[in-house]
Design a protein around this motif. Sequence first.
Motif, PDB file in Angstrom:
ATOM      1  N   ARG A   1      15.412  64.902  36.357  1.00 49.23           N
ATOM      2  CA  ARG A   1      14.953  65.821  35.122  1.00 49.23           C
ATOM      3  C   ARG A   1      15.930  66.717  34.803  1.00 49.23           C
ATOM      4  NH1 ARG A   1       9.573  67.376  35.370  1.00 49.23           N
ATOM      5  NH2 ARG A   1       9.220  69.354  33.984  1.00 49.23           N
ATOM      6  N   TYR A   2      16.974  67.969  35.379  1.00 46.06           N
ATOM      7  CA  TYR A   2      17.651  68.282  34.335  1.00 46.06           C
ATOM      8  C   TYR A   2      19.023  67.693  34.464  1.00 46.06           C
ATOM      9  CZ  TYR A   2      14.128  72.041  36.126  1.00 46.06           C
ATOM     10  OH  TYR A   2      12.995  71.707  36.162  1.00 46.06           O
ATOM     11  N   CYS A   3      19.300  66.648  33.828  1.00 47.02           N
ATOM     12  CA  CYS A   3      20.666  65.994  33.696  1.00 47.02           C
ATOM     13  C   CYS A   3      21.180  66.862  32.515  1.00 47.02           C
ATOM     14  CB  CYS A   3      20.372  64.565  32.985  1.00 47.02           C
ATOM     15  SG  CYS A   3      20.164  63.690  32.023  1.00 47.02           S
ATOM     16  N   VAL A   4      20.815  67.066  31.325  1.00 52.74           N
ATOM     17  CA  VAL A   4      21.529  67.784  30.637  1.00 52.74           C
ATOM     18  C   VAL A   4      21.948  69.119  30.568  1.00 52.74           C
ATOM     19  CG1 VAL A   4      21.222  65.089  29.310  1.00 52.74           C
ATOM     20  CG2 VAL A   4      19.917  68.046  28.862  1.00 52.74           C
TER      21      VAL A   4
ATOM     22  N   HIS B   1      23.770  78.757  29.308  1.00 56.06           N
ATOM     23  CA  HIS B   1      22.950  78.432  27.591  1.00 56.06           C
ATOM     24  C   HIS B   1      21.832  78.816  28.609  1.00 56.06           C
ATOM     25  CE1 HIS B   1      26.299  77.077  24.542  1.00 56.06           C
ATOM     26  NE2 HIS B   1      26.071  76.446  25.791  1.00 56.06           N
ATOM     27  N   PRO B   2      20.952  79.716  29.100  1.00 57.03           N
ATOM     28  CA  PRO B   2      19.834  80.149  29.792  1.00 57.03           C
ATOM     29  C   PRO B   2      18.769  80.510  28.777  1.00 57.03           C
ATOM     30  CG  PRO B   2      21.150  82.505  29.698  1.00 57.03           C
ATOM     31  CD  PRO B   2      22.015  80.997  29.297  1.00 57.03           C
ATOM     32  N   ASP B   3      19.073  80.708  27.743  1.00 61.91           N
ATOM     33  CA  ASP B   3      18.184  80.329  26.749  1.00 61.91           C
ATOM     34  C   ASP B   3      17.053  79.232  26.308  1.00 61.91           C
ATOM     35  OD1 ASP B   3      20.509  80.430  25.879  1.00 61.91           O
ATOM     36  OD2 ASP B   3      19.621  81.076  23.609  1.00 61.91           O
ATOM     37  N   VAL B   4      17.942  78.375  26.575  1.00 60.44           N
ATOM     38  CA  VAL B   4      17.990  76.665  26.414  1.00 60.44           C
ATOM     39  C   VAL B   4      17.375  76.183  27.818  1.00 60.44           C
ATOM     40  CG1 VAL B   4      18.483  74.793  25.844  1.00 60.44           C
ATOM     41  CG2 VAL B   4      19.397  76.355  24.478  1.00 60.44           C
ATOM     42  N   PHE B   5      17.679  76.745  29.357  1.00 62.94           N
ATOM     43  CA  PHE B   5      17.051  75.883  30.553  1.00 62.94           C
ATOM     44  C   PHE B   5      16.589  77.560  30.853  1.00 62.94           C
ATOM     45  CE2 PHE B   5      20.772  73.375  28.203  1.00 62.94           C
ATOM     46  CZ  PHE B   5      20.461  71.868  28.171  1.00 62.94           C
ATOM     47  N   PRO B   6      15.767  78.180  30.662  1.00 59.84           N
ATOM     48  CA  PRO B   6      15.786  79.421  31.439  1.00 59.84           C
ATOM     49  C   PRO B   6      15.245  79.596  33.282  1.00 59.84           C
ATOM     50  CG  PRO B   6      14.244  78.463  30.084  1.00 59.84           C
ATOM     51  CD  PRO B   6      14.958  77.547  29.483  1.00 59.84           C
TER      52      PRO B   6
ATOM     53  N   GLY C   1      33.257  77.767  32.196  1.00 63.91           N
ATOM     54  CA  GLY C   1      31.957  78.406  31.134  1.00 63.91           C
ATOM     55  C   GLY C   1      31.241  77.436  31.500  1.00 63.91           C
ATOM     56  N   SER C   2      30.723  76.543  30.770  1.00 63.63           N
ATOM     57  CA  SER C   2      30.059  74.877  30.929  1.00 63.63           C
ATOM     58  C   SER C   2      29.521  74.534  32.251  1.00 63.63           C
ATOM     59  CB  SER C   2      29.746  73.709  30.397  1.00 63.63           C
ATOM     60  OG  SER C   2      30.178  74.517  28.842  1.00 63.63           O
ATOM     61  N   ARG C   3      28.762  74.121  32.848  1.00 61.95           N
ATOM     62  CA  ARG C   3      28.529  74.356  34.265  1.00 61.95           C
ATOM     63  C   ARG C   3      27.231  73.253  34.779  1.00 61.95           C
ATOM     64  NH1 ARG C   3      26.678  78.322  37.554  1.00 61.95           N
ATOM     65  NH2 ARG C   3      25.898  79.896  35.885  1.00 61.95           N
ATOM     66  N   PRO C   4      27.252  72.530  35.872  1.00 61.86           N
ATOM     67  CA  PRO C   4      26.366  70.939  35.516  1.00 61.86           C
ATOM     68  C   PRO C   4      24.883  71.490  36.222  1.00 61.86           C
ATOM     69  CG  PRO C   4      27.700  70.079  37.056  1.00 61.86           C
ATOM     70  CD  PRO C   4      28.441  72.160  36.567  1.00 61.86           C
ATOM     71  N   GLY C   5      23.553  71.802  35.692  1.00 62.57           N
ATOM     72  CA  GLY C   5      22.303  72.505  35.793  1.00 62.57           C
ATOM     73  C   GLY C   5      21.587  71.551  36.857  1.00 62.57           C
ATOM     74  N   SER C   6      22.569  70.532  36.726  1.00 60.61           N
ATOM     75  CA  SER C   6      21.875  69.931  37.515  1.00 60.61           C
ATOM     76  C   SER C   6      21.977  69.652  39.385  1.00 60.61           C
ATOM     77  CB  SER C   6      22.028  68.196  37.161  1.00 60.61           C
ATOM     78  OG  SER C   6      23.199  68.060  37.123  1.00 60.61           O
ATOM     79  N   LEU C   7      23.682  70.081  39.098  1.00 65.53           N
ATOM     80  CA  LEU C   7      23.859  70.992  40.728  1.00 65.53           C
ATOM     81  C   LEU C   7      22.980  71.682  40.551  1.00 65.53           C
ATOM     82  CD1 LEU C   7      27.740  69.981  40.518  1.00 65.53           C
ATOM     83  CD2 LEU C   7      26.725  68.381  41.417  1.00 65.53           C
TER      84      LEU C   7
END
Length: 558
Positions: free
Chosen positions: A158-161, A166-171, A399-405
């Motif tokens: 569900r959250y692989c990307v 970017h919390p505004d994109v992936f709240p 910086g960028s982190r995997p939201g999937s984890l």
Amino acid sequence: MPSSMQKASSAVSPTRLATLDNVKTLLLLYVVWTNSLKVYRHLCARGITSTLTDVYKWVAQQVVFLALRMPQMKKKVETEMAKAKIDIESKLVPQGPNVIRHLSLPSQGKTSDWIVQEMERMDAEMGNEVNWRNGKLSGAVYHGGPDMEQIIVAAFQRYCVSNPLHPDVFPAVRKMEAEIVAMCLRMYSNPDGAGTTTSGGTESIVMAVKTHREWAKEVKGITEPEMIIPASAHAAFDKAANYFKIKLHSIPVDPATRQVDLKRVKRAINANTIMLVGSAINFPDGNIDPIPELGELAKKHDIGLHVDCCLGSFIVPFLEEAGYGEFPDFEGKGNKKKVPLFDFRVPGVTSISCDTHKYGFAPKGSSVVMYRNAELRKHQYYLNPEWMGGVYASPGLAGSRPGSLIAGAWAAMQYMGRDGYLASAKSIVACARKIGQAITDSIPELYVLGNPPASVIAFASRSPEVNVLEVGDMMSRKGWHLNGLTNPAAVHIACTRLTVPIVDTFIADLKDAVQEAKLRPSGQGSMVAVYGLGNSSAVGPKMVNRLATAFLDALYKA
């Protein structure tokens, strides 16, 4: 005749010279004083005996290094190291004409069926992948069961990307991350505290050290920071000290209790100390440091105290409720004591690290570092308002982190719940204590290091006839993957849910391994070779470093 200017110059010259001499004297006194102070502080922290031992080791190393530079010795060492490197590569890198290597991008993309089949082929090609599902390994895999796998995979899908940068994109990911931290803070008795997620225990520890360094610089003006850790503390503290140029004082632990020597800790504290460290539990032997006493010292001297609960994670907070609030009695003294407080209820504790990817059963690459308050946490952040790309702010190293984890960790915690973690802690601690008691009662050649209260049991040899590292190698032949230790030589097992159903097998195999090591020692196993080499001479650690470097190089050889 000299001019009037020359006369004036000669007239003031002695005064100027005297002033210059005074400045030189003051500079010399300053250099002597500052270096004497450093030597004094070092002696206070290390003690005269340890300092002399360090000097002796250094001199011995230099003598041996000189001997190794002789052509014959140098050639012999290089030959043996080359053989070791080949041996390491042969175990890690597939060999032979039938090995298929993917060293450049395919001209056209492959199908999903081909990718799955190729992964299966590679598994078969390597041929030596450990069947971790049989449970014969120490830690490494903290498996929550097949049902947990499905939960985590669903979260990944569900959250692989997603990317928390970017919390505004992936709240939703931002919300889950905040909730993970909040749940851990409550578990460690600080619901009003602060924290962040990280990529693992090492980053949690490194970030805590960085935070205390920045806090001490801003609040106390410390520019030559020092920190004090038990010798049993995780190597990540050494790594952090190396990265951030912090002087590290490693304090010995009591050989019986395996707890840090509080008198030595107290003696090591000085005006440059930024933090103390305690473990609950430590990695080598699973014992817990006297956190309340360390907290008193930290509070008295207005310094930080970090408690490393990475391994204790979702076990130690449930010990009392699970019925294991007292230490075991592996020493046989009959005086069981209550496991001390270790969390934010202890005054003086300023930060705690907890690995959600261990006994929290979250996917690997998931940990949390917690602080007593947000005021301290802000020193962890990196902020750059002047970057050409815009204002840059990140909570940790990445910086960028995997939201999937993050989604996987959140899902795992929701799936387990408090009751699930309590039941897990009960079974795992019962398993570890059964192993410790079996060693104490029925394997006289070995003894348990200290009285570890949770999930780790380390054992050493009490018999000159048995090399415990040989025992470790014998266990390897029986399919077990355990950890070798040094100072003293020992072997440990970190019990997991996978260990619980085969605990009797472990005890039976350990008994057999002890007898085999006693009657038919080979001296050829990896534990004996690597850990034996490390203690073989003054340059043993340097040789181990070369072997470790060869191992790391081999990891990236395609």
